[in-house]
Design an enzyme around this catalytic site. Sequence first.
Site, short mmCIF file in Angstrom:
data_model
loop_
_atom_site.label_atom_id
_atom_site.label_comp_id
_atom_site.label_asym_id
_atom_site.label_seq_id
_atom_site.Cartn_x
_atom_site.Cartn_y
_atom_site.Cartn_z
N CYS A 131 0.94 -1.26 -0.01
CA CYS A 131 0.09 -0.02 -0.17
C CYS A 131 0.84 1.22 -0.07
O CYS A 131 1.31 1.67 0.90
CB CYS A 131 -0.95 -0.05 1.22
SG CYS A 131 -1.89 1.57 1.31
N CYS A 134 -0.27 3.92 2.43
CA CYS A 134 -0.02 3.83 3.78
C CYS A 134 1.62 3.91 4.09
O CYS A 134 2.00 4.44 4.96
CB CYS A 134 -0.43 2.57 4.22
SG CYS A 134 -2.21 2.51 4.38
#
Length: 177
Positions: A131, A134
């Site tokens: 991700c 993130c």
Amino acid sequence: MSIDTLRDLMPAYAKDISLNLSSLASEAVLNDQQKWGCFLASAHAVGVGPVVRAIEAAAAEKLSPEALNAAKAAAAIMGMNNIYYRSLHLMKNHEYTTLPARLRMNILANPGVEKMDFELWSTAVSAINGCGACLDAHEGELRKHGVPAQQVQTALRIGAVVHAASRIVASETALAA
């Protein structure tokens, strides 16, 4: 079980992974809580039984019960957040980024350990789960609080090696079945 037990599970073709496990286990760039929390959160993020058991046994010698719980919580919350935020990042319709997530994330406010340690663990798990949103968010928090790039890189290296070891153990187990 221990890191040496985990290394013993590595076949000859994975010698580099075995050596990396050993060198990272003795790495001094992170303190023991940071390092073993990264190992444990990464192992739980991948979820391969023998790897989780070996790393949990090694981490239990270095981490308090609160830190053990927080590392597992980092894997759990990032397992949810990485999927959600990666999806928003990949979607062409950016309207979803304007909507509230409406997902409980209380552990992020009070993880039970030093906040920057939890951020390191979340960074390692976010790398495993792929991700970018993130990764950027957690790396930004770490840098904002003065965590050196070398420490962030070490967390990423731990995540990468634990992921590789987990995939090897899972593959070898599948072959043996």
